[in-house]
Write an enzyme that holds these catalytic residues in place. Sequence first.
Site, PDB file in Angstrom:
ATOM      1  N   GLY A 138       0.814  -1.290   0.145  1.00  0.00           N
ATOM      2  CA  GLY A 138      -0.044  -0.120   0.027  1.00  0.00           C
ATOM      3  C   GLY A 138       0.860   1.089   0.167  1.00  0.00           C
ATOM      4  O   GLY A 138       2.256   1.432   0.504  1.00  0.00           O
ATOM      5  N   LEU A 193       6.455   1.731   4.659  1.00  0.00           N
ATOM      6  CA  LEU A 193       7.483   2.123   3.602  1.00  0.00           C
ATOM      7  C   LEU A 193       8.072   3.420   4.073  1.00  0.00           C
ATOM      8  O   LEU A 193       9.234   3.592   3.751  1.00  0.00           O
ATOM      9  CB  LEU A 193       6.890   2.397   2.252  1.00  0.00           C
ATOM     10  CG  LEU A 193       6.605   0.846   1.524  1.00  0.00           C
ATOM     11  CD1 LEU A 193       6.341   1.120   0.164  1.00  0.00           C
ATOM     12  CD2 LEU A 193       7.522  -0.214   1.400  1.00  0.00           C
TER      13      LEU A 193
HETATM   14 ZN    ZN Z   1       2.511   3.372   5.681  1.00  0.00          ZN
END
Ligand code: ZN
Length: 182
Positions: free
Chosen positions: A46, A97
Site C-alpha cells: 500500500g 515504507l
Molecule cells: Zn505506511
Amino acid sequence: MSVLPITVYGDKILSKKTKPIKQVDDRIIILIQNMFETMRNAQGVGLAANQVGVDKSIFVMDIKPVEGYEDFKPLVMINPEIVLESEETVYFEEGCLSLPNLRAEVERPEIIKIKYLDTDEKEQEIEADDFFARVILHEYDHLLGKMIPDRVDADIKASLKKELILIKNREAIIDYPVTKKE
Ligand code: ZN
C-alpha cells in the site's frame, strides 16, 4: 512510469492531513501509475500520495503478493471516508515504507466499511475485514497524517524512539529511493 522517492518519518508532509482531489485528470492518472510502480519497487502492499510527497487524498494498494489474498485486485481509493468500524479489534504487526525496518503491533477494527471514488470518479463502497481492512486503515491513516507511532501505546512508542531517529537521519538501511532529509 517512474519510481519516486518515498518520504520517511520526520518529513513534514507525512504528519499533515491531505487535501481532497477535485478532478481525476491526466496528472492524477500519472500519479497513480507512479505510485504503483514506487510501491512495487519497494515491495510494499500500500502507498499513500503523501508518501511520494503529494498532498492529496489518494492511496493505492495491492495485497495480491500476500498469502491468501492472491485473488484481490489492485485498488485505488480517492477521497476515501470510513463509514463504519467494528467494535471488535485485532492486533497485528505492521510495517510501513515510510518507516523502513520498523515493525509494531497495531490495534485496528476487524471489519470496516469505506466509501471512495474510483478512477472514473464513481462512488464505491466496500466492506473489508482482517488484513484487507488493516491495509486500508493503515493507508487511510496516512491521509489523516497518522502513522504507526501515532497508533501504539506510549510505552511502545518510547521503545521505537531509537529506530525512529535512525530513520529520520537516513541512517537506517533502506533498499529503495527515499527523500533527502528536510
Ligand atoms: Zn505506511
